[in-house]
Design a protein around this motif. Structure first.
Motif, PDB file in Angstrom:
ATOM      1  N   GLU A 231      36.552  -1.116  39.983  1.00 14.15           N
ATOM      2  CA  GLU A 231      37.903  -0.830  40.468  1.00 14.15           C
ATOM      3  C   GLU A 231      38.897  -1.915  40.037  1.00 14.15           C
ATOM      4  O   GLU A 231      40.053  -1.627  39.720  1.00 14.15           O
ATOM      5  N   ILE A 232      38.449  -3.162  40.033  1.00 18.22           N
ATOM      6  CA  ILE A 232      39.324  -4.255  39.581  1.00 18.22           C
ATOM      7  C   ILE A 232      39.664  -4.087  38.096  1.00 18.22           C
ATOM      8  O   ILE A 232      40.818  -4.262  37.688  1.00 18.22           O
ATOM      9  N   LEU A 233      38.673  -3.724  37.313  1.00 21.38           N
ATOM     10  CA  LEU A 233      38.903  -3.558  35.876  1.00 21.38           C
ATOM     11  C   LEU A 233      39.836  -2.386  35.586  1.00 21.38           C
ATOM     12  O   LEU A 233      40.738  -2.487  34.740  1.00 21.38           O
TER      13      LEU A 233
ATOM     14  N   ASN B 286      48.271  -3.367  33.023  1.00 23.86           N
ATOM     15  CA  ASN B 286      48.599  -4.057  31.778  1.00 23.86           C
ATOM     16  C   ASN B 286      48.697  -3.156  30.548  1.00 23.86           C
ATOM     17  O   ASN B 286      49.098  -3.624  29.477  1.00 23.86           O
ATOM     18  N   SER B 287      48.310  -1.912  30.711  1.00 24.50           N
ATOM     19  CA  SER B 287      48.411  -0.978  29.588  1.00 24.50           C
ATOM     20  C   SER B 287      48.739   0.392  30.147  1.00 24.50           C
ATOM     21  O   SER B 287      47.891   1.269  30.239  1.00 24.50           O
ATOM     22  N   ASN B 288      49.993   0.572  30.518  1.00 26.88           N
ATOM     23  CA  ASN B 288      50.422   1.785  31.199  1.00 26.88           C
ATOM     24  C   ASN B 288      51.418   2.541  30.339  1.00 26.88           C
ATOM     25  O   ASN B 288      52.269   1.944  29.686  1.00 26.88           O
ATOM     26  N   CYS B 289      51.323   3.857  30.350  1.00 28.43           N
ATOM     27  CA  CYS B 289      52.209   4.685  29.540  1.00 28.43           C
ATOM     28  C   CYS B 289      53.671   4.567  29.961  1.00 28.43           C
ATOM     29  O   CYS B 289      54.565   4.924  29.188  1.00 28.43           O
ATOM     30  N   GLN B 290      53.938   4.072  31.144  1.00 28.87           N
ATOM     31  CA  GLN B 290      55.318   3.921  31.590  1.00 28.87           C
ATOM     32  C   GLN B 290      56.014   2.758  30.888  1.00 28.87           C
ATOM     33  O   GLN B 290      57.241   2.694  30.837  1.00 28.87           O
TER      34      GLN B 290
ATOM     35  N   ALA C  14      37.985  -4.768  25.978  1.00 30.05           N
ATOM     36  CA  ALA C  14      36.843  -5.433  26.608  1.00 30.05           C
ATOM     37  C   ALA C  14      36.587  -4.869  28.003  1.00 30.05           C
ATOM     38  O   ALA C  14      35.432  -4.637  28.396  1.00 30.05           O
ATOM     39  N   ALA C  15      37.673  -4.623  28.752  1.00 30.60           N
ATOM     40  CA  ALA C  15      37.529  -4.036  30.089  1.00 30.60           C
ATOM     41  C   ALA C  15      36.927  -2.637  29.997  1.00 30.60           C
ATOM     42  O   ALA C  15      36.036  -2.270  30.784  1.00 30.60           O
ATOM     43  N   LEU C  16      37.389  -1.847  29.025  1.00 27.85           N
ATOM     44  CA  LEU C  16      36.836  -0.505  28.830  1.00 27.85           C
ATOM     45  C   LEU C  16      35.356  -0.565  28.462  1.00 27.85           C
ATOM     46  O   LEU C  16      34.555   0.259  28.913  1.00 27.85           O
ATOM     47  N   THR C  17      34.991  -1.552  27.646  1.00 26.91           N
ATOM     48  CA  THR C  17      33.596  -1.701  27.240  1.00 26.91           C
ATOM     49  C   THR C  17      32.702  -1.963  28.438  1.00 26.91           C
ATOM     50  O   THR C  17      31.613  -1.386  28.573  1.00 26.91           O
ATOM     51  N   ILE C  18      33.147  -2.837  29.337  1.00 24.33           N
ATOM     52  CA  ILE C  18      32.357  -3.149  30.533  1.00 24.33           C
ATOM     53  C   ILE C  18      32.227  -1.910  31.420  1.00 24.33           C
ATOM     54  O   ILE C  18      31.139  -1.586  31.903  1.00 24.33           O
ATOM     55  N   ILE C  19      33.342  -1.207  31.622  1.00 18.57           N
ATOM     56  CA  ILE C  19      33.300   0.016  32.426  1.00 18.57           C
ATOM     57  C   ILE C  19      32.345   1.027  31.804  1.00 18.57           C
ATOM     58  O   ILE C  19      31.555   1.674  32.498  1.00 18.57           O
ATOM     59  N   GLY C  20      32.409   1.151  30.485  1.00 15.53           N
ATOM     60  CA  GLY C  20      31.605   2.139  29.793  1.00 15.53           C
ATOM     61  C   GLY C  20      30.123   1.840  29.741  1.00 15.53           C
ATOM     62  O   GLY C  20      29.323   2.708  29.396  1.00 15.53           O
TER      63      GLY C  20
ATOM     64  N   THR D  12      47.213   5.582  31.791  1.00 15.14           N
ATOM     65  CA  THR D  12      46.969   4.383  30.991  1.00 15.14           C
ATOM     66  C   THR D  12      47.258   4.626  29.513  1.00 15.14           C
ATOM     67  O   THR D  12      47.152   5.738  29.007  1.00 15.14           O
ATOM     68  N   TYR D  13      47.637   3.552  28.838  1.00 19.20           N
ATOM     69  CA  TYR D  13      47.953   3.598  27.414  1.00 19.20           C
ATOM     70  C   TYR D  13      46.724   3.091  26.656  1.00 19.20           C
ATOM     71  O   TYR D  13      46.473   1.887  26.582  1.00 19.20           O
ATOM     72  N   LEU D  14      45.938   4.032  26.115  1.00 15.02           N
ATOM     73  CA  LEU D  14      44.692   3.690  25.435  1.00 15.02           C
ATOM     74  C   LEU D  14      44.718   4.160  23.980  1.00 15.02           C
ATOM     75  O   LEU D  14      43.673   4.395  23.378  1.00 15.02           O
ATOM     76  N   LYS D  15      45.910   4.260  23.435  1.00 19.21           N
ATOM     77  CA  LYS D  15      46.072   4.710  22.057  1.00 19.21           C
ATOM     78  C   LYS D  15      45.325   3.777  21.101  1.00 19.21           C
ATOM     79  O   LYS D  15      45.499   2.567  21.132  1.00 19.21           O
ATOM     80  N   GLY D  16      44.437   4.373  20.275  1.00 16.86           N
ATOM     81  CA  GLY D  16      43.698   3.591  19.291  1.00 16.86           C
ATOM     82  C   GLY D  16      42.522   2.821  19.840  1.00 16.86           C
ATOM     83  O   GLY D  16      41.920   2.012  19.129  1.00 16.86           O
ATOM     84  N   ALA D  17      42.155   3.060  21.102  1.00 13.30           N
ATOM     85  CA  ALA D  17      40.996   2.348  21.677  1.00 13.30           C
ATOM     86  C   ALA D  17      39.725   2.721  20.920  1.00 13.30           C
ATOM     87  O   ALA D  17      39.593   3.822  20.387  1.00 13.30           O
ATOM     88  N   GLU D  18      38.790   1.800  20.897  1.00 13.64           N
ATOM     89  CA  GLU D  18      37.546   1.981  20.142  1.00 13.64           C
ATOM     90  C   GLU D  18      36.359   1.717  21.064  1.00 13.64           C
ATOM     91  O   GLU D  18      36.132   0.586  21.493  1.00 13.64           O
ATOM     92  N   LEU D  19      35.633   2.780  21.401  1.00 13.94           N
ATOM     93  CA  LEU D  19      34.463   2.621  22.266  1.00 13.94           C
ATOM     94  C   LEU D  19      33.497   3.758  22.008  1.00 13.94           C
ATOM     95  O   LEU D  19      33.854   4.927  22.121  1.00 13.94           O
ATOM     96  N   ILE D  20      32.287   3.411  21.643  1.00 14.47           N
ATOM     97  CA  ILE D  20      31.271   4.404  21.309  1.00 14.47           C
ATOM     98  C   ILE D  20      30.136   4.321  22.318  1.00 14.47           C
ATOM     99  O   ILE D  20      29.742   3.245  22.745  1.00 14.47           O
TER     100      ILE D  20
END
Length: 224
Positions: free
Chosen positions: A2-4, A11-15, A52-58, A80-88
């Motif tokens: 939840e913190i992540l 810090n990465s919001n579409c607004q 990095a936060a997405l990687t930990i969540i994933g 959230t603004y995740l344009k171009g994120a890279e996570l496999i």
């Protein structure tokens, strides 16, 4: 977790204006064969801390909670603004991506079971071989996305736009395509569409719509 997710939302919001989001733009000059007409291409590298936060969540498989027959989203990446994120191969089961920007993101081989993408932007995203079963793309934008061999069983696509999407080998059993735009979809077959739940009010190219209406007219009737 939840913190992540809260960190990503803050810090990465579409607004935010796109210029305010921490991304690195690399400018490359590309010349054609005669080297007389240079073209400038801007390539956006996704923010390192958000990725990095997405990687930990994933890395953590998430249990899907069902209350009164409806999925209860445990984690929120809404807006959230995740344009171009890279996570496999990440695990995002039951996560809400409502109104998120995932344009051009690479989330191939990921697990999105019961995830919610209502009104999200996924244009040009690579979602190949990912699992979206029982998820929702209500009014989502998937133009030009790569869904090759993706698992989309019982997925809700109502009023979504899949124009130009690649669906080669995608699993569409019991998917809901009511009011969905399927114009110009790549490598979509009559056999795939014959297994969906409904095509009521869906927009299809004639080479798919005409034979389907003749052989499977029940797909084009309203499901109550």
């Amino acid at each position: 977790m939840e913190i992540l997710t809260a960190y990503i939302r803050m810090n990465s919001n579409c607004q935010f204006n796109e210029n305010d989001i921490k991304t690195e733009v690399v400018t490359k000059v590309i010349r054609d064969n005669d080297n007389k007409c240079p073209k400038v291409l801007e390539v956006t590298n996704f923010s390192v801390d958000i990725n990095a936060a997405l990687t930990i969540i994933g890395k953590h498989e998430k249990p899907v909670t069902v209350i009164n027959g409806e999925s209860n989203h445990l984690l929120s990446l809404v807006g959230t603004y995740l344009k171009g994120a890279e996570l496999i191969s990440g695990h995002f089961e039951d996560v809400s991506f409502r109104r998120a920007n995932l344009k051009g993101a690479n989330f191939s081989y990921c697990f999105f079971n019961c995830a919610y993408f209502g009104e999200a932007h996924l244009e040009g995203a690579n979602l190949s071989k990912s699992n979206f079963s029982e998820g929702s793309f209500y009014k989502a934008h998937l133009e030009g996305a790569n869904l090759i061999e993706a698992h989309l069983e019982s997925t809700f696509f109502r009023e979504a736009n899949l124009e130009g999407t690649k669906l080669l080998g995608a699993y569409l059993e019991n998917a809901d395509f009511e009011g969905t735009c399927l114009k110009g979809v790549k490598n979509l077959t009559i056999d795939q569409l014959s297994k969906v739940k409904t095509l009521y009010n869906a927009r299809l190219d004639d080479e798919l719509r005409i034979p389907l209406e003749k052989k499977y007219p029940e797909l084009f009737t309203k499901k109550w």
